[in-house]
Write a protein that holds these residues in place. Structure first.
Motif, mmCIF file in Angstrom:
data_model
loop_
_atom_site.group_PDB
_atom_site.id
_atom_site.type_symbol
_atom_site.label_atom_id
_atom_site.label_comp_id
_atom_site.label_asym_id
_atom_site.label_seq_id
_atom_site.Cartn_x
_atom_site.Cartn_y
_atom_site.Cartn_z
ATOM 1 N N SER A 1 23.564 33.949 18.881
ATOM 2 C CA SER A 1 22.472 33.938 19.857
ATOM 3 C C SER A 1 22.588 35.116 20.812
ATOM 4 O O SER A 1 21.643 35.440 21.516
ATOM 5 N N LYS A 2 23.754 35.751 20.843
ATOM 6 C CA LYS A 2 23.992 36.883 21.727
ATOM 7 C C LYS A 2 24.498 38.069 20.911
ATOM 8 O O LYS A 2 25.095 37.915 19.858
ATOM 9 N N ALA A 3 24.249 39.260 21.425
ATOM 10 C CA ALA A 3 24.756 40.464 20.763
ATOM 11 C C ALA A 3 24.939 41.557 21.806
ATOM 12 O O ALA A 3 24.278 41.543 22.853
ATOM 13 N N ARG A 4 25.811 42.483 21.539
ATOM 14 C CA ARG A 4 25.961 43.638 22.415
ATOM 15 C C ARG A 4 26.377 44.839 21.579
ATOM 16 O O ARG A 4 27.082 44.714 20.583
ATOM 17 N N LEU A 5 25.941 45.992 21.985
ATOM 18 C CA LEU A 5 26.242 47.225 21.253
ATOM 19 C C LEU A 5 27.637 47.702 21.631
ATOM 20 O O LEU A 5 27.926 47.930 22.800
ATOM 21 N N LYS A 6 28.474 47.873 20.608
ATOM 22 C CA LYS A 6 29.819 48.386 20.836
ATOM 23 C C LYS A 6 30.037 49.611 19.968
ATOM 24 O O LYS A 6 29.404 49.787 18.927
ATOM 25 N N PHE A 7 30.947 50.461 20.416
ATOM 26 C CA PHE A 7 31.212 51.696 19.688
ATOM 27 C C PHE A 7 32.704 51.985 19.669
ATOM 28 O O PHE A 7 33.483 51.439 20.464
ATOM 29 N N GLN A 8 33.091 52.860 18.750
ATOM 30 C CA GLN A 8 34.479 53.284 18.656
ATOM 31 C C GLN A 8 34.529 54.745 18.251
ATOM 32 O O GLN A 8 33.975 55.133 17.220
ATOM 33 N N ALA A 9 35.176 55.562 19.069
ATOM 34 C CA ALA A 9 35.443 56.949 18.692
ATOM 35 C C ALA A 9 36.629 56.941 17.739
ATOM 36 O O ALA A 9 37.680 56.369 18.033
ATOM 37 N N THR A 10 36.479 57.566 16.576
ATOM 38 C CA THR A 10 37.521 57.526 15.565
ATOM 39 C C THR A 10 37.475 58.802 14.734
ATOM 40 O O THR A 10 36.807 59.765 15.125
ATOM 41 N N LYS A 11 38.189 58.813 13.628
ATOM 42 C CA LYS A 11 38.206 59.986 12.754
ATOM 43 C C LYS A 11 38.004 59.561 11.298
ATOM 44 O O LYS A 11 38.382 58.452 10.907
ATOM 45 N N VAL A 12 37.434 60.460 10.531
ATOM 46 C CA VAL A 12 37.260 60.230 9.105
ATOM 47 C C VAL A 12 38.645 60.187 8.449
ATOM 48 O O VAL A 12 39.507 61.021 8.743
ATOM 49 N N ALA A 13 38.856 59.210 7.577
ATOM 50 C CA ALA A 13 40.135 59.078 6.865
ATOM 51 C C ALA A 13 39.884 59.197 5.369
ATOM 52 O O ALA A 13 38.856 58.754 4.863
ATOM 53 N N SER A 14 40.826 59.791 4.659
ATOM 54 C CA SER A 14 40.688 59.879 3.208
ATOM 55 C C SER A 14 41.139 58.565 2.587
ATOM 56 O O SER A 14 42.054 57.898 3.086
ATOM 57 N N TYR A 15 40.494 58.178 1.489
ATOM 58 C CA TYR A 15 40.883 56.948 0.815
ATOM 59 C C TYR A 15 42.307 57.052 0.270
ATOM 60 O O TYR A 15 43.027 56.056 0.190
#
Length: 358
Positions: free
Chosen positions: A241-255
């Motif tokens: 019933s509730k939501a909020r926008l969240k973010f994360q600064a990160t880096k691309v990782a190789s598989y």
């Protein structure tokens, strides 16, 4: 945000328990229900039709995509909560206007405004189990750019928009025409553009347009992942019933690096098995189930943008899938995002160039 993942269908064949989990469906308001065999979802408006299974599927493919409808969060009139690990399972609550092009489709996926009347999201948000267009996108639906969202409140200022065309990559269009599932990961580009009518474009005119950036990403390049998804992991308690926008600064990782990390003794991380075709469709970021400082995709994050750098102006990927961890809440260990560059299995950049207005 961002916290639990779902394993792609290729990884769960033969395991009926995992298959049931992967098909767990999210109802518009309230708890999660099994999506198989036509389970219906209760909402303040009544009972959603059987075809609503595509809605849940999208959300939990999102399980792959973590950042969608919040699980545990502040009320809409509260200030964003930041830095409290007890409340947030990865990521930081955005401030109002920090990512002005990011949108929540009510009770569904995260998305991005990428044209005057165009919304970018994941194909699995738009296409249901049987290869049909999700019922939600065949009629007016509601969106918001607000960070803190009360999905059950009749007072919340949703913006109603009307779709006129769903733009899908050729392989996805072919699957829809043949009424075939698109959930064989790597075989289809998990991306879609929803074109709205002129009146809807007028309603959204004050929302900035994010640039689609088709330049390839490099390993260790800085990106920002985000979404309105749940916050306690795939198996954690959820309040849709509730939501909020969240973010994360990160880096691309190789598989390859992620596989090597998983192979370390006592890593507690399941190895991510990908094919060369997968690598040409997706790029990866680390989840919190792998590293505490990171964030994981969770149901509701599907379709959300991955921005190059930290400014939120250039979209370089779309949240697509993830692998859930072995902890009690199944917090995701690896996030996979659809690539938008030309050097992909389906030339996503070339296809995007054919969509008028984008």
């Amino acid at each position: 945000m961002i916290t639990g993942g779902v394993i792609a269908r290729r990884r769960i064949n033969g395991d009926t328990k995992l298959q049931r989990n992967w098909k767990t469906k999210r109802c518009k308001y309230g708890k999660s229900f099994a999506a198989h065999n036509g389970t219906r979802c209760a909402s303040p408006q009544g009972i959603m039709p059987r075809s609503a299974s595509s809605l849940v599927r999208a959300s939990f493919v999102l399980s792959l995509l973590a950042l969608g409808v919040a699980c545990t969060q502040a009320a809409p009139d509260e200030a964003p909560i930041e830095g409290e690990d007890d409340d947030l399972v990865g990521g930081t609550v955005a401030s109002e206007g920090q990512f002005p092009s990011s949108l929540l489709v009510r009770a569904h996926c995260t998305s991005t405004k990428v044209g005057p009347k165009h919304i970018l999201t994941a194909a699995h948000c738009v296409v249901g189990d049987g290869g049909s267009i999700n019922w939600m996108y065949q009629a007016p639906f509601q969106v918001t750019t607000k960070v803190l969202v009360d999905q059950a409140s009749p007072e919340f200022p949703w913006i109603s928009v009307t779709p006129v065309k769903i733009h899908l990559p050729p392989s996805v269009e072919a699957a829809v025409a043949a009424k075939q599932s698109i959930y064989s990961w790597g075989e289809h580009a998990d991306i879609a553009v929803i074109e709205l009518d002129d009146a809807s474009g007028e309603k959204l005119k004050d929302i900035p347009i994010a640039e689609i950036d088709t330049e390839p990403l490099a390993v260790d390049e800085a990106v920002t992942i985000q979404g309105y998804g749940c916050e306690n992991g795939f198996a954690g308690t959820k309040d849709y019933s509730k939501a909020r926008l969240k973010f994360q600064a990160t880096k691309v990782a190789s598989y390859e690096t992620l596989a090597a990390e998983a192979a370390e003794p006592d890593s507690g991380v399941t190895t991510v098995y990908v094919t060369d075709q997968d690598r040409r469709q997706f790029f990866a970021t680390r989840g919190q189930g792998r590293k505490k400082e990171e964030a994981s995709l969770c149901p509701g994050d599907s379709g959300g943008p991955v921005y190059r750098g930290a400014d939120g102006g250039r979209v370089v990927g779309v949240n697509s899938r993830g692998w859930k961890g072995s902890d009690a809440n199944a917090i995701g260990t690896t996030n996979s995002h659809t690539r938008l560059d030309a050097d992909t299995q389906w030339d996503v950049a070339g296809w995007l160039g054919t969509v008028p207005g984008v």
